[in-house]
Write a protein that holds these residues in place. Structure first.
Motif: not given
Length: 72
Positions: A8-16, A29-47
Motif C-alpha cells: 500500500r503506497l500512498s498517492p501522496l508519497a514521492v519516489f524520485r 508507505i504512508d502520505e508525505f514520505v519522500v524517497v530520493t535513493t534506492a530503497l529495499q524494503v523487506g516484508d511487514h514494514v511500515h514507513i
C-alpha cells in the motif's frame, strides 16, 4: 518498482527513483514520505507519514522485515 503482495503506497508519497525500489510483502508507505535513493524494503514494514529518506542515485536504504520507520 518491484513489489510484493499487499503493498500500500500512498498517492501522496514521492519516489524520485522508483526504478531502484524493491518492496516485499505486506508493506505500507504512508502520505508525505519522500524517497530520493534506492530503497529495499523487506516484508511487514511500515514507513510512517513525514519520513524523508535521502541518499541520491548512489545511495541505498535497506529496511529489513518486521519494522517501522517513523519521523521524530
Amino acid at each position: 518498482m518491484k513489489g510484493g503482495q499487499d503493498v500500500r503506497l500512498s498517492p501522496l508519497a514521492v519516489f524520485r527513483r522508483p526504478e531502484l525500489m524493491v518492496v516485499g510483502n505486506h508493506v505500507a508507505i504512508d502520505e508525505f514520505v519522500v524517497v530520493t535513493t534506492a530503497l529495499q524494503v523487506g516484508d511487514h514494514v511500515h514507513i510512517s507519514p513525514l519520513v524523508t529518506i535521502i541518499g541520491g542515485a548512489a545511495g541505498l536504504c535497506v529496511l529489513k522485515g518486521c519494522n517501522t520507520l517513523a519521523a521524530g
